[in-house]
Design an enzyme around this catalytic site. Structure first.
Site, short mmCIF file in Angstrom:
data_model
loop_
_atom_site.label_atom_id
_atom_site.label_comp_id
_atom_site.label_asym_id
_atom_site.label_seq_id
_atom_site.Cartn_x
_atom_site.Cartn_y
_atom_site.Cartn_z
N ASP A 150 0.82 -1.19 0.00
CA ASP A 150 0.00 0.00 0.00
C ASP A 150 0.87 1.25 0.00
O ASP A 150 1.64 1.49 0.92
CB ASP A 150 -0.87 -0.05 1.26
CG ASP A 150 -1.91 1.04 1.27
OD1 ASP A 150 -2.82 0.96 0.44
OD2 ASP A 150 -1.78 1.98 2.06
N THR A 170 -3.16 5.45 -4.25
CA THR A 170 -2.05 6.25 -3.72
C THR A 170 -0.78 6.06 -4.55
O THR A 170 -0.07 7.04 -4.81
CB THR A 170 -1.75 5.86 -2.26
OG1 THR A 170 -1.61 4.46 -2.18
CG2 THR A 170 -2.86 6.32 -1.35
N THR A 171 -0.53 4.84 -4.97
CA THR A 171 0.67 4.60 -5.76
C THR A 171 0.55 5.34 -7.09
O THR A 171 1.49 6.01 -7.55
CB THR A 171 0.87 3.09 -6.01
OG1 THR A 171 0.74 2.42 -4.76
CG2 THR A 171 2.21 2.81 -6.61
N ASP A 230 -9.37 -0.60 2.08
CA ASP A 230 -9.31 -0.06 0.71
C ASP A 230 -10.56 -0.45 -0.06
O ASP A 230 -11.18 0.37 -0.73
CB ASP A 230 -8.11 -0.63 -0.05
CG ASP A 230 -6.82 0.12 0.26
OD1 ASP A 230 -6.85 0.98 1.16
OD2 ASP A 230 -5.80 -0.17 -0.38
P1 ADP Z 1 -2.80 2.12 -6.27
O1 ADP Z 1 -2.16 2.42 -4.95
O2 ADP Z 1 -2.55 3.20 -7.25
O3 ADP Z 1 -4.23 1.75 -6.14
P2 ADP Z 1 -2.40 -0.64 -7.03
O4 ADP Z 1 -1.21 -1.46 -6.68
O5 ADP Z 1 -3.67 -0.96 -6.35
O6 ADP Z 1 -2.01 0.87 -6.82
O7 ADP Z 1 -2.58 -0.77 -8.60
C1 ADP Z 1 -3.61 -0.13 -9.26
C2 ADP Z 1 -3.44 -0.30 -10.74
O8 ADP Z 1 -3.50 -1.68 -11.09
C3 ADP Z 1 -4.58 0.39 -11.47
O9 ADP Z 1 -4.06 1.07 -12.57
C4 ADP Z 1 -5.46 -0.78 -11.90
O10 ADP Z 1 -6.20 -0.49 -13.05
C5 ADP Z 1 -4.44 -1.85 -12.14
N1 ADP Z 1 -5.03 -3.20 -12.05
C6 ADP Z 1 -5.75 -3.72 -11.05
N2 ADP Z 1 -6.14 -4.99 -11.33
C7 ADP Z 1 -5.66 -5.28 -12.55
C8 ADP Z 1 -5.71 -6.43 -13.40
N3 ADP Z 1 -6.35 -7.52 -13.03
N4 ADP Z 1 -5.08 -6.35 -14.59
C9 ADP Z 1 -4.42 -5.24 -14.96
N5 ADP Z 1 -4.33 -4.14 -14.21
C10 ADP Z 1 -4.93 -4.14 -13.02
MG MG Z 2 -5.13 0.06 -5.30
#
Ligand code: ADP
Ligand code: MG
Length: 529
Positions: free
Chosen positions: A62, A95-96, A390
């Site tokens: 996270d 957040t990322t 989340d």
């Molecule tokens: P954040 O802190 O930004 O939420 P995450 O590690 O949760 O970071 O990653 C979010 C990103 O991963 C988003 O751009 C989302 O669209 C992408 N994402 C989530 N699930 C999938 C998936 N199954 N396939 C491809 N991309 C995904």
């Molecule tokens: Mg996320």
């Protein structure tokens, strides 16, 4: 004529960095923060293990948590951390993404500055870029009013994808969606409002991570006051009392725990009668459970137990209110005020074994619910709790707004391409800054690809090709590297999360770009005598 003496305005404990050096310093700092979290992005992002000075270990994926644990001191870096914190506070996810976007904006700014484009031109271009990005997001949003369970489940699943607790993704998503829908308040215009405080997350070490459950009621960190009381109450009728339960005239301030009838001899017959009368009165209202915000005197406890009434004392006020919401009861001051109308109901009150908590469950129409999480270790439970939180937040965002976007790089590619087209209509140097603003969105699919061991250039080329052909939901399947329809794949996110990331990321970068003088006042050690 004034002499050559320089005029000193600043105190000597102010550290000053000016001009290009200040700009470069902030750019480096923002990039450093982005690169600290970027490897966690997406389903195949990795976790970070953070160790506090106390030795406490956190393993997380996270972004907000990582940045919170690292105590960042550079002022430019702090601004990026603040973006992540705002993101977390406002929408609970992304957040990322927000950090990566600021990092990219600063990297682009570095290039523009090298081209001798003035910071105010960059700032203006970024502002226009942001407005365009928000407009594109709104135009691309999928609108589905109301409690579209299917979409909400997808949103929850997308939010917990890639966390170490992925094994329980589906069950956790179900629990979260059910929880949010249960407590959501439907307004007259058909929209929903969710108070996040109505979902209480409780954790316990032990059992299995799969044993997480949604309790349609409330979990309280307390147990019955007297062992002689029942451990379980089925079909509970619950009295909620604000004041202490005692007979005020009692002469004997019994400090001893009263466990047998002999000990009751310490009370006069009249007092015993009054105590028994109190318990009988409560029983007569139909109540078989009492939650009291204050103390319950030992003698009263004894008689309640004899009547088979379950009781908990010293319940914190906030818990009393939550309980009232869960069981549908009203908090009253004294036993005289109890009647059938104020009693709450729950199909079961149950003390958990091994752990000092009591579960009040099976409430008919609870306005507050609890989620009970279990797991083998604190580190695991902590990450599970963050994931549930989340998911809860994104489901709430989505339910309230009824607006969704398609993730996995799909929306980002759309943003990148549409902003580039828009830039060409603006012209001049501002065009270059807007183009730069559009390019930052490529960083999302690029990072998703990198984190999955795919070739980022191939991925970007394939994505742009698909989007040029009108496939606006085309994103990257991080497991096969193939361009896939992300809507069909169920990678759905609330519009609000992306909007917030774009907005606060752009605002922070715009502010940082305009800085060309940093004055840092050092705290001065008290002067030695
Ligand atoms: P954040 O802190 O930004 O939420 P995450 O590690 O949760 O970071 O990653 C979010 C990103 O991963 C988003 O751009 C989302 O669209 C992408 N994402 C989530 N699930 C999938 C998936 N199954 N396939 C491809 N991309 C995904
Ligand atoms: Mg996320």
């Amino acid at each position: 004529m004034v002499g050559q003496q320089p005029i000193i305005i600043l105190r000597d404990n102010v550290e000053r960095t000016r001009g290009q050096e200040a700009q470069r310093s902030n750019i480096m700092a923002a990039k450093a923060i982005a690169s600290a979290v970027r490897t966690t992005l997406g389903p195949r992002g990795m976790d970070k293990m953070l160790v506090a000075p106390s030795g406490d270990v956190v393993i997380t994926n996270d972004g907000a948590t990582i940045l919170h644990e690292l105590s960042v001191s550079h002022p430019g870096a702090k601004m990026v951390v603040e973006v992540a914190e705002t993101q977390d506070d406002e929408v609970g996810d992304g957040t990322t993404t927000a950090c990566i976007l600021v990092g990219e904006l600063m990297e682009e700014a570095e290039r523009l500055l090298e081209m001798k484009i003035h910071p105010t031109v960059i700032a203006n271009g970024y502002k226009l870029g942001m407005q365009k990005a928000l407009a594109i997001l709104d135009a691309q949003a999928i609108i589905s009013k109301g409690d579209d369970r299917d979409l909400l489940l997808k949103v929850a699943r997308t939010a917990v994808t890639g966390k170490s607790i992925e094994g329980v993704r589906d069950s956790i998503s179900e629990i979260v969606v059910n929880a949010v829908i249960t407590v959501a308040e439907k307004r007259a215009d058909g929209t929903y409002l969710v108070d996040e405080d109505d979902i209480n997350i409780k954790t316990m070490i032990g059992d299995n991570i799969e044993d997480a459950e949604l309790v349609p009621g409330f979990i309280i960190d307390k147990t019955r006051v007297d062992e002689a009381m029942p451990k379980k109450v089925a079909n509970a009728k619950i009295a909620l009392l604000a004041q202490a339960l005692e007979i005020s005239k009692t002469q004997v301030k019994a400090k001893i725990k009263i466990t047998s009838s002999e000990q009751m001899h310490a009370f006069s017959e009249q007092e015993q009668g009054a105590l028994k009368g109190l318990a009988d009165k409560i029983r007569a209202t139909g109540a078989n459970a009492v939650f009291c915000q204050k103390g319950i005197s030992d003698a009263v406890q004894y008689y309640l137990a004899k009547q088979g009434i379950f009781a908990i004392q010293d319940v914190p006020e906030a818990d009393m209110k939550a309980l009232a919401k869960a069981v549908g009861g009203t908090i009253v001051n004294k036993p005289d005020d109890i009647d059938n109308g104020v009693l709450g109901t729950a199909s079961m009150i149950e003390e958990m074994k091994d752990i000092k908590i009591t579960k009040v469950s099976g409430c008919v129409n609870p306005k507050t619910v609890s989620i009970l999480l279990k797991g083998g270790s604190q580190v695991l439970i902590d990450e599970l709790e963050r994931a549930v939180y989340d998911a809860q937040r994104v489901v709430q965002d989505a339910l309230e707004d009824g607006k969704y976007i398609v993730g996995g790089g799909a929306i980002d590619t759309e943003l990148s391409m549409q902003i580039r087209d828009y830039a060409s209509t603006v012209g001049g140097r501002t065009q270059l800054a807007i183009e730069a603003f559009g390019r930052i969105f490529d960083a999302i699919p690029r990072t998703l690809a990198e984190n999955s061991g795919l070739d980022p250039i191939d991925v970007l080329v394939d994505l742009k090709k698909a989007h040029s052909a009108g496939k606006k939901y085309a994103g990257i399947d991080v497991f096969t590297g193939k361009v896939t329809d992300m809507y069909k794949a169920g990678v759905i996110e609330p519009l609000r999360v992306k909007r917030q990331a774009v907005q606060s990321g752009a605002e922070a970068a715009t502010m940082l770009v305009r800085v060309d003088d940093m004055m840092i006042t050092q705290s001065r050690a008290p002067a030695a005598m």
